[in-house]
Design an enzyme around this catalytic site. Structure first.
Site, short mmCIF file in Angstrom:
data_model
loop_
_atom_site.label_atom_id
_atom_site.label_comp_id
_atom_site.label_asym_id
_atom_site.label_seq_id
_atom_site.Cartn_x
_atom_site.Cartn_y
_atom_site.Cartn_z
CE LYS A 128 3.46 -43.13 -15.29
NZ LYS A 128 2.51 -42.43 -16.21
CE1 TYR A 212 7.19 -39.48 -15.13
CE2 TYR A 212 4.79 -39.40 -15.05
CZ TYR A 212 5.96 -39.74 -15.70
OH TYR A 212 5.90 -40.36 -16.93
P1 NDP Z 1 -2.48 -44.32 -25.43
O1 NDP Z 1 -3.95 -44.34 -25.21
O2 NDP Z 1 -1.92 -43.26 -26.27
O3 NDP Z 1 -1.99 -45.72 -26.05
C1 NDP Z 1 -2.33 -46.95 -25.46
C2 NDP Z 1 -2.38 -48.01 -26.56
O4 NDP Z 1 -2.75 -49.25 -25.97
C3 NDP Z 1 -3.45 -47.76 -27.63
O5 NDP Z 1 -2.98 -46.95 -28.68
C4 NDP Z 1 -3.77 -49.16 -28.10
O6 NDP Z 1 -2.82 -49.55 -29.07
C5 NDP Z 1 -3.52 -50.03 -26.89
N1 NDP Z 1 -4.77 -50.46 -26.24
C6 NDP Z 1 -5.14 -51.74 -26.07
N2 NDP Z 1 -6.32 -51.81 -25.44
C7 NDP Z 1 -6.73 -50.55 -25.21
C8 NDP Z 1 -7.88 -49.98 -24.60
N3 NDP Z 1 -8.86 -50.75 -24.08
N4 NDP Z 1 -7.98 -48.64 -24.53
C9 NDP Z 1 -7.00 -47.86 -25.03
N5 NDP Z 1 -5.88 -48.34 -25.60
C10 NDP Z 1 -5.74 -49.68 -25.71
O7 NDP Z 1 -1.83 -44.33 -23.98
P2 NDP Z 1 -0.38 -43.78 -23.57
O8 NDP Z 1 0.61 -44.17 -24.58
O9 NDP Z 1 -0.47 -42.36 -23.18
O10 NDP Z 1 -0.13 -44.62 -22.21
C11 NDP Z 1 0.22 -45.99 -22.24
C12 NDP Z 1 0.97 -46.34 -20.96
O11 NDP Z 1 2.15 -45.57 -20.89
C13 NDP Z 1 0.21 -46.05 -19.67
O12 NDP Z 1 0.48 -47.05 -18.72
C14 NDP Z 1 0.77 -44.73 -19.19
O13 NDP Z 1 0.72 -44.57 -17.79
C15 NDP Z 1 2.19 -44.82 -19.68
N6 NDP Z 1 2.76 -43.50 -19.99
C16 NDP Z 1 4.04 -43.25 -19.62
C17 NDP Z 1 4.62 -42.04 -19.89
C18 NDP Z 1 6.04 -41.81 -19.56
O14 NDP Z 1 6.52 -40.70 -19.77
N7 NDP Z 1 6.77 -42.79 -19.09
C19 NDP Z 1 3.86 -40.95 -20.53
C20 NDP Z 1 2.56 -41.36 -21.00
C21 NDP Z 1 2.04 -42.59 -20.71
P3 NDP Z 1 -3.23 -50.37 -30.40
O15 NDP Z 1 -4.23 -49.49 -31.09
O16 NDP Z 1 -1.94 -50.48 -31.11
O17 NDP Z 1 -3.81 -51.66 -29.93
#
Ligand code: NDP
Length: 359
Positions: A128, A212
């Protein structure tokens, strides 16, 4: 938390009990293999949760950082040949160990990778908010339909036992008529995060955590809001909020006449909660949207309630993975399909419009 046979029957009627039916998933012992796309914070919770299920495994990784992917591959026994970059991602089509993908990327990348995964013939569990806007959500749903693959939005609260208890109490009338709901969720966001860049995030805290509260008001009442009124503001003019809002408050009205008042922020620590005032009682859920320690207190029809979930993180991700894998194995529709994510984006659009924010 234990769910009694009677409670289970009621939850089934509400369509929210599938996660309590692990016996159903056994089938042939087949596990659904997930390729995780984007190895960030939430991906870590999901991978640990999937490992606790009996029906899910991590069988592929997609990352822009090969060194990080290599380390995680070693942890989860993912073969080197099942590590992909964003460029060669479409090759997952040829990998029979990958049944589904988990999209854990910044919001602006959800639509592209959902559609590419569907074209590769893989089922999609997408984080989400589903996407940046309604049009993207519609194209994701269409792509999955054409490819005949399942699409679920990772609304983990739909699979959380305390939330299910609250839904049950409200929808079976124990609380009487729902009159007023209050809900909030927010945190202090650090400068430099992709969440502060509208191109990647779509918007501010409403997209990220306010969603949420919006979603909870809908699943608690089982109603869809019809009217919205909202205000957004920026207090901290320190560069973090040049493209997204810092604070947003909104009210919603439901067909029954119930009204909800919600708040979200990127400028203050704000524990997620909801409070439901019914004609026969009150339910208050604290740490409502966190990964653990969800607590439900209140009273209804002469009964007091104080229940907490004591299972530690990543139990919610376990339930979510278990549910989606079951749906794939049993050919059933997920409880939180793409249409659910689309509805939230429709309402987010109306909330922003009311606050005068273009979307
Ligand atoms: P993070 O920034 O921690 O991780 C996102 C990952 O996406 C990065 O580590 C990277 O992985 C990849 N990525 C690719 N392109 C980009 C870019 N341009 N900028 C940053 N990251 C990029 O984010 P979150 O894990 O916190 O969030 C990811 C998704 O999950 C979002 O949509 C958020 O809304 C959702 N979310 C859901 C939660 C829940 O409880 N359901 C809680 C937190 C987030 P790599 O280095 O491997 O390429």
């Amino acid at each position: 938390m234990n769910v009694t046979r009677r409670e289970f029957g009621r939850l089934t009627a509400l369509g929210v009990a599938a996660q309590f039916a692990p016996a159903l998933n056994a089938q042939s012992g087949k596990k659904i293999g997930y390729a995780v796309i984007g190895l960030g914070r939430i991906a870590d919770h999901f991978m640990r949760g999937a490992l606790l299920t009996g029906n899910s495994a991590i069988t592929g990784l997609v990352s822009g950082h090969r060194d990080k992917a290599d380390k995680i591959a070693a942890q989860y026994n993912v073969p080197q040949g099942s590590i992909y970059s964003y460029e060669n991602f479409d090759e997952i089509a040829k990998n029979p160990a990958i049944d589904a993908v988990y999209v854990a990327l910044p919001n602006s990348m959800h639509a592209e990778y959902t559609i590419r995964a569907a074209k590769a013939g893989k089922h999609v569990l997408c984080e989400k908010p589903m996407a940046l806007n309604v049009a993207e959500c519609e194209s994701m749903i269409a792509a999955c339909k054409v490819a005949n693959v399942k699409l679920m939005i990772a609304y983990r609260c739909h699979y959380e036992p305390i939330q299910l208890k609250a839904i049950d109490l409200i929808r079976t009338g124990k609380l009487g008529k729902v009159q007023v709901i209050e809900s909030a969720y927010g945190f202090n966001e650090d400068a430099g995060e992709w969440r502060l860049d509208k191109k990647l995030a779509g918007g501010g805290p409403l997209y990220d955590v306010g969603i949420y509260c919006l979603n909870a008001c809908r699943y608690l009442t089982g109603e869809e809001p019809t009217d919205f009124s909202a205000y957004a503001s920026v207090v901290d003019h320190d560069g973090r909020f040049d493209t997204v809002e810092e604070n947003l408050v909104w009210t919603m009205k439901f067909p029954s006449g119930a009204v909800a008042s919600c708040s979200t922020t990127y400028g203050a620590p704000m524990d997620g909660y909801f409070r439901v005032h019914g004609s026969k009682g009150l339910l208050e859920c604290t740490s409502a949207f966190g990964y653990e320690n969800v607590r439900l207190r209140g009273f209804y029809s002469g009964t007091r309630i104080d229940e907490s979930e004591t299972t530690p993180d990543p139990y919610q991700f376990q339930a979510e993975a278990d549910h989606f894998s079951n749906c794939i194995l049993m050919n059933k529709e997920p409880q939180s399909p793409g249409e659910e994510g689309l509805r939230d984006l429709t309402y987010i659009t109306r909330i922003y419009r009311s606050a005068g924010i273009p979307i």
